[in-house]
Design a protein around this motif. Structure first.
Motif, PDB file in Angstrom:
ATOM      1  N   ASP A  42      12.712 -61.171  14.939  1.00 12.53           N
ATOM      2  CA  ASP A  42      11.710 -60.386  15.896  1.00 12.53           C
ATOM      3  C   ASP A  42      12.191 -60.747  17.339  1.00 12.53           C
ATOM      4  O   ASP A  42      11.994 -59.843  18.335  1.00 12.53           O
ATOM      5  CB  ASP A  42      10.343 -61.263  15.609  1.00 12.53           C
ATOM      6  N   TRP A  43      12.535 -61.989  17.811  1.00 16.05           N
ATOM      7  CA  TRP A  43      13.094 -62.104  18.958  1.00 16.05           C
ATOM      8  C   TRP A  43      14.107 -61.400  19.471  1.00 16.05           C
ATOM      9  O   TRP A  43      13.990 -60.772  20.632  1.00 16.05           O
ATOM     10  CB  TRP A  43      13.816 -63.533  19.132  1.00 16.05           C
ATOM     11  N   LEU A  44      15.122 -60.748  18.728  1.00 16.56           N
ATOM     12  CA  LEU A  44      16.197 -59.852  19.137  1.00 16.56           C
ATOM     13  C   LEU A  44      15.477 -58.564  19.453  1.00 16.56           C
ATOM     14  O   LEU A  44      15.931 -57.846  20.405  1.00 16.56           O
ATOM     15  CB  LEU A  44      17.281 -59.748  18.041  1.00 16.56           C
ATOM     16  N   CYS A  45      14.557 -58.125  18.541  1.00 23.02           N
ATOM     17  CA  CYS A  45      13.801 -56.948  18.779  1.00 23.02           C
ATOM     18  C   CYS A  45      13.096 -56.879  20.015  1.00 23.02           C
ATOM     19  O   CYS A  45      13.276 -55.947  20.879  1.00 23.02           O
ATOM     20  CB  CYS A  45      12.936 -56.616  17.619  1.00 23.02           C
ATOM     21  N   ASP A  46      12.481 -57.820  20.158  1.00 19.07           N
ATOM     22  CA  ASP A  46      11.558 -58.153  21.327  1.00 19.07           C
ATOM     23  C   ASP A  46      12.439 -58.243  22.720  1.00 19.07           C
ATOM     24  O   ASP A  46      12.121 -57.506  23.832  1.00 19.07           O
ATOM     25  CB  ASP A  46      10.745 -59.187  21.594  1.00 19.07           C
ATOM     26  N   ALA A  47      13.655 -58.935  22.704  1.00 18.67           N
ATOM     27  CA  ALA A  47      14.485 -58.889  23.772  1.00 18.67           C
ATOM     28  C   ALA A  47      15.292 -57.598  24.170  1.00 18.67           C
ATOM     29  O   ALA A  47      15.228 -57.061  25.139  1.00 18.67           O
ATOM     30  CB  ALA A  47      15.630 -60.068  23.492  1.00 18.67           C
ATOM     31  N   TRP A  48      15.704 -56.977  23.082  1.00 19.25           N
ATOM     32  CA  TRP A  48      16.137 -55.558  23.239  1.00 19.25           C
ATOM     33  C   TRP A  48      15.364 -54.768  24.006  1.00 19.25           C
ATOM     34  O   TRP A  48      15.665 -53.885  24.967  1.00 19.25           O
ATOM     35  CB  TRP A  48      16.842 -55.164  21.783  1.00 19.25           C
ATOM     36  N   ARG A  49      14.095 -54.741  23.485  1.00 23.10           N
ATOM     37  CA  ARG A  49      12.965 -53.823  24.016  1.00 23.10           C
ATOM     38  C   ARG A  49      12.817 -54.134  25.478  1.00 23.10           C
ATOM     39  O   ARG A  49      12.588 -53.343  26.323  1.00 23.10           O
ATOM     40  CB  ARG A  49      11.731 -53.928  23.042  1.00 23.10           C
ATOM     41  N   ALA A  96      25.684 -60.802  24.420  1.00 23.24           N
ATOM     42  CA  ALA A  96      25.945 -59.457  25.256  1.00 23.24           C
ATOM     43  C   ALA A  96      26.237 -58.433  24.756  1.00 23.24           C
ATOM     44  O   ALA A  96      25.622 -57.416  25.579  1.00 23.24           O
ATOM     45  CB  ALA A  96      27.292 -60.002  26.005  1.00 23.24           C
ATOM     46  N   MET A  97      26.713 -58.147  23.315  1.00 25.21           N
ATOM     47  CA  MET A  97      26.685 -56.970  22.823  1.00 25.21           C
ATOM     48  C   MET A  97      25.198 -56.384  22.570  1.00 25.21           C
ATOM     49  O   MET A  97      25.237 -55.073  22.358  1.00 25.21           O
ATOM     50  CB  MET A  97      27.517 -56.846  21.751  1.00 25.21           C
ATOM     51  N   VAL A  98      24.161 -57.168  22.719  1.00 24.26           N
ATOM     52  CA  VAL A  98      22.783 -56.724  22.304  1.00 24.26           C
ATOM     53  C   VAL A  98      22.229 -56.349  23.474  1.00 24.26           C
ATOM     54  O   VAL A  98      21.494 -55.319  23.784  1.00 24.26           O
ATOM     55  CB  VAL A  98      21.934 -57.807  21.508  1.00 24.26           C
ATOM     56  N   LEU A  99      22.311 -57.145  24.562  1.00 33.58           N
ATOM     57  CA  LEU A  99      21.982 -57.089  25.798  1.00 33.58           C
ATOM     58  C   LEU A  99      22.251 -55.753  26.789  1.00 33.58           C
ATOM     59  O   LEU A  99      21.540 -55.351  27.454  1.00 33.58           O
ATOM     60  CB  LEU A  99      21.972 -58.281  26.721  1.00 33.58           C
ATOM     61  N   PHE A 133       8.031 -46.017  28.208  1.00 32.58           N
ATOM     62  CA  PHE A 133       8.515 -47.275  27.933  1.00 32.58           C
ATOM     63  C   PHE A 133       8.544 -47.470  26.466  1.00 32.58           C
ATOM     64  O   PHE A 133       7.535 -46.734  25.636  1.00 32.58           O
ATOM     65  CB  PHE A 133       8.016 -48.310  28.604  1.00 32.58           C
ATOM     66  N   LYS A 134       9.122 -48.275  25.948  1.00 37.54           N
ATOM     67  CA  LYS A 134       8.928 -48.477  24.507  1.00 37.54           C
ATOM     68  C   LYS A 134       7.955 -49.513  24.154  1.00 37.54           C
ATOM     69  O   LYS A 134       7.553 -50.407  25.040  1.00 37.54           O
ATOM     70  CB  LYS A 134      10.355 -49.349  23.788  1.00 37.54           C
ATOM     71  N   GLU A 135       6.916 -48.923  23.255  1.00 34.75           N
ATOM     72  CA  GLU A 135       5.719 -50.102  23.256  1.00 34.75           C
ATOM     73  C   GLU A 135       5.973 -51.246  22.303  1.00 34.75           C
ATOM     74  O   GLU A 135       7.009 -51.605  21.563  1.00 34.75           O
ATOM     75  CB  GLU A 135       4.594 -49.010  22.277  1.00 34.75           C
ATOM     76  N   LYS A 136       5.025 -52.163  22.590  1.00 33.43           N
ATOM     77  CA  LYS A 136       5.047 -53.337  22.160  1.00 33.43           C
ATOM     78  C   LYS A 136       4.864 -53.329  20.666  1.00 33.43           C
ATOM     79  O   LYS A 136       5.702 -54.124  20.009  1.00 33.43           O
ATOM     80  CB  LYS A 136       4.179 -54.317  22.740  1.00 33.43           C
ATOM     81  N   HIS A 137       4.160 -52.469  20.338  1.00 35.88           N
ATOM     82  CA  HIS A 137       3.813 -52.399  18.707  1.00 35.88           C
ATOM     83  C   HIS A 137       4.569 -51.330  18.305  1.00 35.88           C
ATOM     84  O   HIS A 137       3.873 -50.660  17.118  1.00 35.88           O
ATOM     85  CB  HIS A 137       2.157 -52.635  18.668  1.00 35.88           C
ATOM     86  N   GLY A 138       5.431 -50.770  18.824  1.00 41.25           N
ATOM     87  CA  GLY A 138       6.191 -49.698  18.345  1.00 41.25           C
ATOM     88  C   GLY A 138       6.958 -50.234  17.073  1.00 41.25           C
ATOM     89  O   GLY A 138       6.935 -51.432  16.849  1.00 41.25           O
ATOM     90  N   PHE A 142      16.689 -53.337  17.304  1.00 39.63           N
ATOM     91  CA  PHE A 142      17.579 -53.400  18.408  1.00 39.63           C
ATOM     92  C   PHE A 142      19.203 -52.920  17.795  1.00 39.63           C
ATOM     93  O   PHE A 142      19.314 -52.340  16.845  1.00 39.63           O
ATOM     94  CB  PHE A 142      17.688 -54.935  18.572  1.00 39.63           C
ATOM     95  N   VAL A 143      19.804 -52.689  18.745  1.00 38.96           N
ATOM     96  CA  VAL A 143      21.221 -52.183  18.716  1.00 38.96           C
ATOM     97  C   VAL A 143      22.297 -53.273  19.249  1.00 38.96           C
ATOM     98  O   VAL A 143      22.110 -53.932  20.028  1.00 38.96           O
ATOM     99  CB  VAL A 143      21.434 -50.916  19.548  1.00 38.96           C
ATOM    100  N   CYS A 144      23.527 -53.350  18.386  1.00 39.61           N
ATOM    101  CA  CYS A 144      24.421 -54.132  18.483  1.00 39.61           C
ATOM    102  C   CYS A 144      25.491 -53.335  18.784  1.00 39.61           C
ATOM    103  O   CYS A 144      26.129 -52.654  17.874  1.00 39.61           O
ATOM    104  CB  CYS A 144      24.495 -55.453  17.813  1.00 39.61           C
ATOM    105  N   TRP A 145      26.310 -53.501  19.807  1.00 44.49           N
ATOM    106  CA  TRP A 145      27.832 -52.917  19.910  1.00 44.49           C
ATOM    107  C   TRP A 145      28.764 -53.618  18.980  1.00 44.49           C
ATOM    108  O   TRP A 145      28.797 -54.980  18.994  1.00 44.49           O
ATOM    109  CB  TRP A 145      28.486 -52.895  21.436  1.00 44.49           C
ATOM    110  N   TYR A 146      29.697 -52.828  18.544  1.00 42.50           N
ATOM    111  CA  TYR A 146      30.853 -53.249  17.426  1.00 42.50           C
ATOM    112  C   TYR A 146      31.927 -53.749  18.781  1.00 42.50           C
ATOM    113  O   TYR A 146      32.500 -54.897  18.610  1.00 42.50           O
ATOM    114  CB  TYR A 146      31.197 -52.425  16.660  1.00 42.50           C
TER     115      TYR A 146
END
Ligand SMILES: [Zn+2]
Length: 479
Positions: A42-49, A96-99, A133-138, A142-146
């Motif tokens: 959840d934290w990663l999803c929130d941070a990415w958004r 970093a690959m997520v951010l 913007f991407k909604e909080k409740h959407g 998250f995406v992570c680069w390879y």
């Protein structure tokens, strides 16, 4: 191009990730750690958004009153990745690959919407708004680069299972005693086929799916020396110049179409408007209405999937079997057959639908979409291959011209399906005749074009030899 797999479970190894500062009872703040994989996801999803929205805030829109560009949101965030790590505690430990990944994705989103709006405007349809913007409740994702194994590495565990490992590191300041700095998120997935080389993974946490994004591979083929012209048929979806036809699975699509219609009818009967307008009713519909709506949506998606599958298979077959593919340039043919637009007097931004087009309904739109998809898929597949050519030509008069003697007259076309030349008496299927003409025109256009160019588009040029003088044109297509 992507491969979607199902997430089975997520495990955390190494340190407990530092998730940011958290308010505590006495009013101060304390660093917050969690070893619960659900919380970490959840934290990663929130941070990415969060990072995505920070980048989105830099975009500008046109303001009609001010007659100038204004930011899409209230204020713009120009901070770099490094700055936000220091200033926003919840982003400090994000890999970093997520951010960094929202960078490109936000960019593609924006320009894709820009392009879509342009085409819809040109067609006289409602262009819709630019993405915000991407909604909080959407949907949480998250995406992570390879990035050549820098993160999100995949490992096959056994025949049907594998795991994606996302690694991160807590900032040195927040290292816990007796714990390492690094943590690893092991996402176990179920796979049914070999995972191809990928550039990034997208984790869709709500659906518990993970998507490997990969570059499309060229179609495996050998040089065949064969050429083909493609025309949209009346009875068949595609008519090829060698006299064969390629058809959408009409029976299956018709079945779905019928089901959608009957559902829509039953839905209309059930609506209890009680003085409300349809728009008001839709805001707060009954349970049954919602359920039927969902069912209709599923059917639409099913039809879409069938068409897409057919397009992929047909285009791969065409690209594999033929070196040169000639087909009509849809943009040019749309211009020649453009229907007159009617403006809605109450709302000048929206156009009334063309009556005839609306009547023919789903079937017609399906057919139109299938041809557009075919040309788009052929385009990228030929661009990937080194031995293919795609020629897009202006289709004007291809359906009225005789493919044998090039005599061009309206009378040549006896009916929708039959073609008989007034001059030489040649008769054949009208669509195949048109496909042969398209092939010839494509071949003529190909002569004297740059060798490296894979997709060639003919400009809007009318054939000079219309009418009887067309017989002067004698160049034949070699076979
Ligand atoms: Zn003829």
């Amino acid at each position: 191009m992507s491969q979607k797999v199902v997430i089975e479970r997520v495990r955390l190894r190494g340190a407990a990730p530092y998730l940011g500062m958290c308010k505590i009872d006495d009013g101060g703040y304390a660093p917050f750690y969690s070893e619960n994989p659900d919380v970490v996801m959840d934290w990663l999803c929130d941070a990415w958004r969060c990072r995505y929205n920070q980048l989105r805030s830099r975009r500008q829109k046109w303001d009609r009153e001010k007659e100038g560009l204004v930011p899409v949101g209230r204020d713009t965030d120009m901070r770099t990745d490094r700055q936000v790590r220091e200033e926003c505690s919840w982003l400090a430990a994000v890999p970093a690959m997520v951010l960094q990944s929202p960078n490109r994705i936000e960019n593609t989103d924006w320009w894709a919407a820009n392009k879509r709006r342009k085409t819809l405007k040109k067609k006289g349809q409602n262009p819709g708004s630019m993405p915000r913007f991407k909604e909080k409740h959407g949907k949480r994702m998250f995406v992570c680069w390879y990035n050549n194994g820098a993160n999100a590495r995949y490992r096959q565990l056994n025949k049907h299972h594998g795991e994606v490992v996302i690694t991160g590191q807590n900032p040195g300041k927040y290292k816990l005693d007796g714990q390492p700095c690094r943590w690893e998120l092991h996402i176990r997935v179920r796979v049914s086929q070999r995972i191809r080389a990928y550039t990034s993974v997208g984790v869709h946490w709500d659906d518990r799916t993970l998507v490997f994004i990969n570059e499309p591979l060229p179609v495996e083929r050998r040089v065949t020396g064969a050429m083909v012209g493609i025309d949209r048929g009346v009875k068949h979806t595609l008519a090829l110049s060698d006299g064969t036809f390629q058809d959408l699975p009409h029976k299956r699509l018709k079945k779905i179409d019928k089901r959608i219609r009957s559902l829509q009818k039953s839905q209309a009967r059930r609506v209890n408007m009680s003085g409300k307008t349809m728009k008001e009713y839709r805001k707060n519909p009954s349970k049954t209405y919602k359920r039927v709506q969902k069912e209709i949506g599923i059917l639409h998606r099913k039809a879409h999937n069938i068409i897409n599958d057919w397009q992929q298979k047909t285009t791969t077959r065409l690209v594999r079997d033929y070196d040169i593919i000639s087909m009509e340039n849809l943009q040019l043919s749309d211009m020649t057959k453009k229907a007159k637009k009617k403006e809605d007097p109450n709302n000048p931004k929206r156009y009334l639908p063309n009556g005839q087009a609306a009547k023919r309904g789903l079937n017609r739109s399906m057919r139109a979409a299938s041809l557009g998809g075919i040309s788009q898929k052929l385009e990228y597949k030929t661009q990937l291959s080194m031995t293919n050519r795609l020629v897009l030509i202006n289709p004007a008069y291809t359906s009225q011209t005789c493919s044998e003697c090039h005599y061009c007259a309206k009378e040549n076309r006896k009916s929708q399906a039959d073609f008989q030349c007034e001059q030489c008496g040649m008769s054949m299927n009208a669509d195949v005749n048109a496909a042969i003409n398209i092939l010839q025109r494509g071949y003529e256009h190909l002569l004297g074009v740059d060798d490296a160019q894979r997709v060639i588009t003919e400009q809007d040029t009318r054939p000079a030899n219309r009418g009887k003088s067309a017989s002067a044109r004698t160049r034949k297509t070699p076979t």
